[in-house]
Write an enzyme that holds these catalytic residues in place. Structure first.
Site, PDB file in Angstrom:
ATOM      1  N   ASP A  71       3.737   3.617  58.880  1.00 12.95           N
ATOM      2  CA  ASP A  71       2.374   3.490  59.365  1.00 12.95           C
ATOM      3  C   ASP A  71       2.208   4.557  60.430  1.00 12.95           C
ATOM      4  OD1 ASP A  71      -0.120   2.170  59.010  1.00 12.95           O
ATOM      5  OD2 ASP A  71       0.090   1.334  61.013  1.00 12.95           O
ATOM      6  N   GLY A 157      -5.625  14.036  55.987  1.00 13.17           N
ATOM      7  CA  GLY A 157      -5.987  13.272  57.175  1.00 13.17           C
ATOM      8  C   GLY A 157      -6.534  14.168  58.277  1.00 13.17           C
ATOM      9  N   TYR A 158      -6.010  14.003  59.470  1.00 13.88           N
ATOM     10  CA  TYR A 158      -6.482  14.759  60.630  1.00 13.88           C
ATOM     11  C   TYR A 158      -5.746  16.091  60.809  1.00 13.88           C
ATOM     12  CZ  TYR A 158      -8.516  10.222  61.796  1.00 13.88           C
ATOM     13  OH  TYR A 158      -9.224   9.043  61.756  1.00 13.88           O
ATOM     14  N   ASP A 159      -4.948  16.480  59.838  1.00  9.60           N
ATOM     15  CA  ASP A 159      -4.134  17.695  59.966  1.00  9.60           C
ATOM     16  C   ASP A 159      -4.940  18.944  60.343  1.00  9.60           C
ATOM     17  OD1 ASP A 159      -1.961  16.161  59.369  1.00  9.60           O
ATOM     18  OD2 ASP A 159      -1.516  17.104  57.439  1.00  9.60           O
ATOM     19  N   HIS A 184       4.967  14.400  63.176  1.00  7.97           N
ATOM     20  CA  HIS A 184       5.365  13.065  63.620  1.00  7.97           C
ATOM     21  C   HIS A 184       6.197  12.363  62.556  1.00  7.97           C
ATOM     22  CE1 HIS A 184       1.631  13.072  61.434  1.00  7.97           C
ATOM     23  NE2 HIS A 184       1.607  11.767  61.297  1.00  7.97           N
TER      24      HIS A 184
END
Length: 207
Positions: A71, A157-159, A184
């Site tokens: 997650d 995603g937010y990349d 991460h």
């Protein structure tokens, strides 16, 4: 005997990151896309670890095989840690990267660059069938900054908005090797690698 690791995701981007690490070590990586008629898990946890455990324990029980779940989320300091565990559904229940990025940019409108600091977090949980108490848990974190405009065409995603000053790149501008080293999820995998095979052997020995 063939070594198979099931990743509890339908996200091809995540699967690609895990394959880059585990397949060179001789493991076949499967995802939920390789199985039919699997009921999805409601991520009702209040932390990254709780949600990762829910997914790992559920699919390990259903598939009767060890499962690795993650997650992950973006924690923006100016937004008091949001979107956090709601990163994938920040703009609504339907997972829509473009909408999530648009909402993030709107919520940071006018915020100075030095105040746009953020942390990308991952919790990984490896679960064994019928043994939730034995779950193996590791974490990974990467500090960065949220840009005002997207950069890069890779990633998900937010990349495209998450900027790492060390490389002068967003996650969406990195090569696969760079992302495995600096992301991460890459950090969490590095923390998993020294311990998971011993954990696996210990679980196999339990009668």
């Amino acid at each position: 005997m063939e070594k198979v690791l099931v990743i509890a995701t339908q996200n091809n981007g995540k699967a690609r990151e895990f394959r880059a690490v585990f397949e060179p070590a001789g493991w076949q990586v499967k995802t939920l896309n390789d199985f039919d008629h699997l009921a999805q898990v409601n991520e009702t946890g209040r932390t990254f670890e709780e949600n990762a455990r829910l997914k790992a324990d559920h699919f390990a029980q259903i598939l009767k095989t060890p499962v690795l779940a993650d997650d992950s989320g973006l924690q923006v300091d100016y937004l008091h840690g949001q979107p956090g565990i709601y990163s994938a559904r920040y703009a609504g229940e339907a997972h829509n990267d473009a909408a999530n990025n648009a909402r993030l940019l709107a919520n940071l409108g006018g915020v100075a660059p030095e105040e746009r600091t953020a942390n990308f977090h991952t919790t990984l949980v490896m679960a064994w069938p019928d043994r939730p108490a034995a779950d193996l848990v590791v974490e990974g974190n990467v500090p960065g900054q949220i840009l005002t405009v997207p950069r890069g065409d890779d990633g998900f995603g937010y990349d495209p908005l998450f900027y790492l000053a060390e490389l002068d790149k967003t996650f969406a501008e990195m090569t696969a090797a760079e992302k495995n080293q600096y992301s991460h999820r890459g950090a969490a995998i590095k923390n998993l690698l020294p311990v998971w095979q011993q954990w696996w052997q210990e679980q196999e020995q339990v009668k």
